[in-house]
Scaffold this active site. Structure first.
Site: not given
Ligand code: NAP
Length: 312
Positions: A135, A138-139
């Site tokens: 992701c 997300c990261d």
């Protein structure tokens, strides 16, 4: 441990689930949505959506939040919970959750979507959360001005590469063939982006890392045409090699195809169990678009409304 009773239970909170809820509550049906363990579904991990009509550009999170609020405002009940067991052999249907709650329903729409696939390398598992991710939204933040690898050649991989290029210094896209599967408009953006390079015809054989602190240091790739093996330094590896349907709990309850997708009747959302319907990516091995999932949710709601009329 609570027992919830509803006419229509919707499993999943992606575009299919929310659209089904919007259609069903507007038809006067008592609707309960159970979110699943990722509220809003996979779209919440997409940074920018440009192909959902009506929104020139919107983040996946915002789009899903808007759908949720619309469903709730119209009267749908929303419960943050995750179903782990279903009984479709008796009526009313019963779905049990990881929190120990039971949900009784006259009809069910399964809209549990799909999840990211992995390369299944031991080193991928070892460094998951320590530089390996599925992701970018997300990261990606952790890789500002660093070098990252994205594995895959579809829309997900290309979208992740483009997003990461806004943060990282260098993005290396590793694809197993010499042609990307992604939409042309996204491919063009990749080829025009000076931060992104592509390693064609290449597979990741191992993710390399270090201990203390545990972190990714690179990848070893093999060119499938020449068999040449190389190591490339990188700080992060994002895997984007497709998706699999979230249907484990329906095995033995519903007919699934060889890849695990729910089989529905032709031109219908009806499954082999009367009163259970399926919508979105969980039954779509091909198109997997937010707008198609939304349409699929509307179809399932209309089928469920008709069914509930017959059993009322
Ligand atoms: P996908 O289209 O199935 O692409 C998966 C990619 O990963 C393919 O390029 C495939 O290679 C590669 N791959 C599969 N298994 C591999 C392995 N074991 N090792 C190395 N590479 C592997 O999946 P996706 O990109 O996740 O997209 C899924 C669906 O969501 C698609 O319908 C897509 O259009 C949609 N989507 C749309 C958008 C959008 O903005 N419109 C964004 C994201 C996703 P091959 O090409 O050789 O098969």
């Amino acid at each position: 441990m609570a027992l919830y009773t509803t006419d229509l239970l919707i499993l999943g909170s992606g575009p299919a689930g929310y659209t089904a809820a919007i259609y069903a509550v507007r038809a006067g049906v008592d609707v309960t949505i159970v979110s699943g363990n990722q509220e809003g579904g996979q779209l919440t991990m997409t940074s920018t959506i440009e192909n959902f009509p009506g929104f020139e550009e919107i983040s996946g999170f915002e789009l899903m939040e808007k759908m949720k609020q619309q469903a709730i405002k119209l009267g749908a009940k929303f419960i943050n919970d995750h179903i782990v067991e279903v009984d479709f052999a008796h009526r009313p249907f019963i779905c049990s959750s990881e929190n120990g709650h039971s949900y009784k329903a006259k009809a069910v729409i399964v809209a549990t979507g799909s999840s990211a696939k992995w390369l299944n390398l031991p080193s991928e598992k070892k460094y998951l959360g320590y530089g390996v991710s599925a992701c970018a939204t997300c990261d990606g933040f952790f890789y500002r001005n660093r070098t990252v690898v994205v594995v895959g050649g579809g829309n997900s991989a290309v979208a992740e590469a483009l997003y990461l290029a806004t943060l990282a210094e260098k993005v290396i896209l590793v694809h197993r063939r010499h042609k990307l599967r992604a939409d042309k408009i996204l491919q063009d953006r990749v080829f025009e982006n000076r931060k992104i390079t592509v390693e064609w015809d290449s597979v990741v054989e191992e993710i390399l890392g270090a201990e203390e602190p545990k972190k990714v240091t690179g990848i070893r790739i093999r060119n499938v045409e020449t068999d040449a093996v190389r190591e490339i330094s990188a700080d992060g590896v994002f895997v984007a090699v497709g998706h699999q349907p979230n249907t484990d709990i329906f095995r033995g309850n519903l007919v699934l195809d060889s890849k695990g997708y729910i089989v529905t009747h032709e031109n219908s959302s009806a499954t082999d169990v009367e009163g259970v319907f399926a919508a979105g990516d969980v039954k779509d091995p091909k198109y997997k678009q937010a707008v198609i999932s939304a349409g699929s949710g509307a179809i399932a709601a209309m089928d469920a409304i008709n069914y509930l009329d017959t059993v009322a």
